[in-house]
Each structure stands twice: as C-alpha cells, then as structure tokens.
Design an enzyme around this catalytic site. Structure first.
Site, short mmCIF file in Angstrom:
data_model
loop_
_atom_site.label_atom_id
_atom_site.label_comp_id
_atom_site.label_asym_id
_atom_site.label_seq_id
_atom_site.Cartn_x
_atom_site.Cartn_y
_atom_site.Cartn_z
NE ARG A 277 -14.48 -40.57 22.00
CZ ARG A 277 -14.14 -42.25 21.97
NH1 ARG A 277 -15.13 -42.52 20.82
NH2 ARG A 277 -14.18 -42.73 22.63
CB CYS A 346 -22.53 -64.51 10.87
SG CYS A 346 -22.20 -64.69 9.11
N1 LLP Z 1 -4.48 -41.72 27.88
C1 LLP Z 1 -4.83 -43.10 28.01
C2 LLP Z 1 -4.35 -43.59 28.79
C3 LLP Z 1 -5.95 -43.80 27.38
O1 LLP Z 1 -6.22 -45.08 28.22
C4 LLP Z 1 -6.82 -43.29 26.95
C5 LLP Z 1 -7.73 -44.29 26.02
C6 LLP Z 1 -6.62 -42.03 25.67
C7 LLP Z 1 -5.84 -41.40 26.81
C8 LLP Z 1 -6.90 -41.33 24.87
O2 LLP Z 1 -8.54 -41.11 25.22
P1 LLP Z 1 -9.42 -40.24 23.96
O3 LLP Z 1 -8.97 -39.38 23.95
O4 LLP Z 1 -9.32 -40.74 22.83
O5 LLP Z 1 -10.41 -40.51 24.65
N2 LLP Z 1 -12.45 -47.85 21.91
C9 LLP Z 1 -13.46 -47.21 23.15
C10 LLP Z 1 -11.57 -45.57 23.45
C11 LLP Z 1 -11.38 -46.70 24.02
C12 LLP Z 1 -10.75 -45.69 24.93
C13 LLP Z 1 -8.98 -45.99 25.56
N3 LLP Z 1 -8.03 -45.61 25.94
C14 LLP Z 1 -14.34 -46.21 21.63
O6 LLP Z 1 -13.94 -46.62 20.36
O7 LLP Z 1 -14.74 -45.10 22.18
#
Ligand code: LLP
Length: 424
Positions: A277, A346
């Site tokens: 992110r 919907c």
């Molecule tokens: N590493 C692992 C093992 C993870 O499970 C994740 C994210 C990341 C790295 C990356 O995390 P970040 O830096 O992006 O926070 N769909 C959700 C977010 C799900 C994140 C899943 N795992 C949303 O839209 O907020």
C-alpha cells in the site's frame, strides 16, 4: 506521501497531465497511476532504512498490473508474491525467482512445487505441516528450498479487523512460542534451509506501537534461533505501513524506520520489508462518470457513478474512506453541498462516500476517487457482468494505456458457448 492528483484551474491533473483528457480517450471508469508517485514512495522507503542492510520486496497483492510490477523491478525492488499467479506475474515482469519471496496462507501442492522448482528466494511457511510438505516436495525434486517460518505474535495491529493478521484469533502464521521448536526439530532436514523468520501483523497500520512490537518479537526469535545455531540470513518484517486516506498525518516511511530500527540494532541480520500500500496507494485514482443524480424528500442527494464496488471494493468491504474530487474545473465560488456518491451495483453497500461536500454534480461530470492505487484494480470483479476497467500510467508528462478495458468476449471466452443460441 501526498497525492499526485492536483486540482488546478483547468481541472484535475496528474503530474501535469489532464485527467479529463485522458479519461475522454480511454473512457470511464478507468484507473490512473502516477509513475513518479510510485518512484517517490519506493525511494522514500528505501532511504528511510538507509544505513541498515535491507531489501524491499514489493507486495504484488497491492497492485500487480505488469507495467507497475516492472516499474518496481527497475527501481531495484524484490517481489513478495502471495500465490502461484503472483509468482508468475513477477517472473513475467522480469524478476528472477531468487528475488521473490512467496507468502500466503494455504499454498497448494502445485504452488509449492512450482516455487521449489523455480528456486524461489524464500518460502514463508505458515505452519509446521507446510514446512514438512515443502521439505518432502523439495526432496522429491532434488532441490533444497529456502524457508522462513511466519510467526503470529498475538499483536493487535489496530487496523480494520478484516486486515489485521497478527492476532491469535487470525489464521496466519504459527504461534511465536511454537516457532523455535519447529526450527530446532527440522534444522537438519537436508532438503530445506532455514534462511529467515517472517512476521506481518496487518495492513493500514497507522501507529508505531504494533510495528515496533512486531520487530521486537522478530528480533527476539531471530537471535534465539541464531543462538540455537540456525544460520539465518535475514529477518522479514512484512508490510503494513498505512497511508493517510483522509489527509490526517499518519505514519510515513521515516516513522516506520524510527519505530523498528531500535529493535533491529540488536541483530546483525539484514531485513526484508514487504510494503504494498505505502508504495502504490497514493499513486492511483479511479476516475468515474456521473450517470444519474437524484434528490430524496428531505434533501438527501445521490450521485450515481459508472464505477462501483466492482471497480473499487474497499469502501463496501471495510467501510474505507477515500477522498472524492471533481475532475472538471470548479468555478470560483461554485455552490458546494453534501452528496452521497454511490455505484451502480445492486447492493446497498455499493457506496463510495456519504455526505461528501462536493460542487454541484451533473450527469456526465467526472469525479476521481483518490488513493486507489493499492487494493483497487486487483480486487475488481465481474459482478453484474461488468467489465474490468482500463488502467493508465502517467509518466514524464505523457500517459500510456497499461491495461485495456476488458470486453464481453474476454469474459465469455472462458465459457461454453453453444451454437444456435447466439444472437437470438
Ligand atoms: N506481506 C504480507 C504477508 C501481507 O499479507 C500483506 C498484505 C503485505 C505484505 C502488504 O501489506 P501492505 O504494506 O500493503 O499493508 N485488501 C486490504 C489489504 C489486505 C492486505 C493483505 N496483506 C485493503 O484494501 O485494505
């Protein structure tokens, strides 16, 4: 990381490129990304950990459109893949297998076999059983697989319950107190090499505490394992750094580093980071067109867009806030008022924002939903038989279509199409 989407007198611009112009060419809905914003975010993270041996493995799950994954590779990133599909996309984007870590709860036998055969950098194992399955498969393939165990530290990441992963009630990893025994009991298995320890406590983390506690757990275990004689080569801190969706300052790359570096000083091991992110969210916007407006008795006004939860699921799934801004120029002193900005699906949860103060919206006006670069396009679906939107990358004052709009033929190509019914 501030947004590359700036409202100007001429309308919304992305790094100097008119969003209205490009949206007119590719149509709406569409995703627009700034290459500069991706580069800036990557470099800010890299710089924050300067002076400490580290490697960023971009988490493809945030956005795995090939052109963006390639951009990350060019920047020197490694890759974090969460499925066999993401491993293959990383490889197509030019990553060597050694530059990929493979994470994910529930890896299938086929996925593991592929990862082992390719010589993936590290497989982050989610259970003792998975370590054993990796060892057995590697033995059968005559390979030695590099493995780290993902530990679950029972830490509350303080983010949305759907994206917190480090609690005992979550399905991820092995309890930290069991991890040492897993390493000890399997350290002499010839077909695996324990190269690291892995932790990831959640996503959209906005306070330093959970990240610091995760680092402490990781270093404590890593050092205990080294004392046991396990020749570890790295510690993997996972991802999770949040962004400021509502522009209130939250953690940035420097704050992440400041939270974890004091803990990391207790180990000589290089660290891996898996941000997703924080690298791509602010770089992207979803551009949509108003297809209808209506006012209910009492005054509630709706603007219905041609994009919905099929294009950007985060508001419907997590109640996530995303800023919504007009794409066209806004006249000085134009009337503003509250709007409920909704999608066409919907489902009552198909809402992008309620009571959003926006200028008067009319049919065919366009709006941009900001900070949609992460977990936006990748979570899109064909629900209601809607086609996945195109994606555009703005770079150096110009833009390129990096994914075309999906067509009905693309979708139906997967289905049996009996002759005789077509067109009737
Ligand atoms: N590493 C692992 C093992 C993870 O499970 C994740 C994210 C990341 C790295 C990356 O995390 P970040 O830096 O992006 O926070 N769909 C959700 C977010 C799900 C994140 C899943 N795992 C949303 O839209 O907020």
């Amino acid at each position: 990381m501030s947004s590359p989407f700036i409202s100007t007198a001429a309308g919304l611009a992305c790094d100097g490129v008119s969003v209205a112009d490009l949206a007119s060419e590719v149509g709406t809905p569409c995703y627009v990304y700034s290459a500069k914003a991706v580069r800036d975010a990557y470099r800010a993270l890299d710089a924050a950990f300067e002076g400490r041996a580290h490697r960023i493995h971009y988490a493809l799950k945030a956005n795995s459109t090939l052109a963006l994954v390639r951009l990350l590779r060019e920047l020197g990133s490694g890759a974090d893949a969460n499925s066999g599909g993401e491993i293959r996309v990383a490889e197509r984007a030019g990553f060597s297998a050694a530059d990929i870590v493979f994470t994910g709860v529930g890896k299938t036998a086929d996925e593991l076999a592929y990862a082992i055969a390719r010589g993936i950098g590290t497989i982050n194992a989610e259970s003792a059983g998975e370590v054993d399955r990796i060892a057995a498969r590697a033995l059968a393939l005559g390979r030695v697989a590099s493995v780290a165990v993902r530990v679950n530290p029972d830490i509350d990441a303080g983010s949305h319950p759907h994206i917190s992963t480090g609690l005992r009630s979550n399905k991820f990893g092995v309890p930290v107190e069991e991890a040492r025994a897993i390493y000890r009991e399997r350290r002499d298995v010839g077909s695996i090499r324990f190269t690291g320890v892995h932790i990831h406590v959640g996503s959209q983390i906005t306070s330093p505490g959970p990240l610091a506690r995760a680092a402490r757990t990781l270093v404590d275990l890593g050092e205990a394992l080294r004392a046991d004689g396990v020749p570890l080569e790295h510690l993997d801190l996972g991802g999770g750094l949040g962004i400021a969706y509502d522009e209130r300052r939250v953690l940035d790359a420097a704050a992440w580093a400041a939270a974890v570096l004091p803990e990391l000083r207790r180990t000589p091991l290089p660290i891996l980071l898996e941000p997703g992110r924080a690298i791509v969210a602010a770089a992207g916007a979803l551009v949509a067109r108003v297809v209808d407006t209506k006012t209910y008795p009492g005054g509630r006004r709706f603007a219905v867009l041609d994009a919905g939860m099929t294009e950007l699921m985060r508001p419907a799934l997590y109640g996530a806030f995303h800023r919504i801004v007009p794409v066209g120029p806004v006249a000085e002193g134009a009337a503003v008022g509250p709007w409920d900005v909704v999608g066409p699906i919907c489902e009552s949860s198909d809402v992008f924002g309620q009571d959003r103060v926006l200028p008067e919206l009319r049919v065919d006006d366009r709006v941009a939903v900001l900070d949609a670069g992460a977990y936006g396009a990748v979570m899109g679906s064909n629900y209601n038989r809607r086609m996945l939107p195109p994606e555009v990358l703005v770079d150096g004052g110009t833009w390129t279509l990096i994914r075309r709009r999906q067509t009905l033929d693309d979708v139906l190509a997967l289905e049996t199409q009996e002759a005789g019914c077509a067109g009737s």
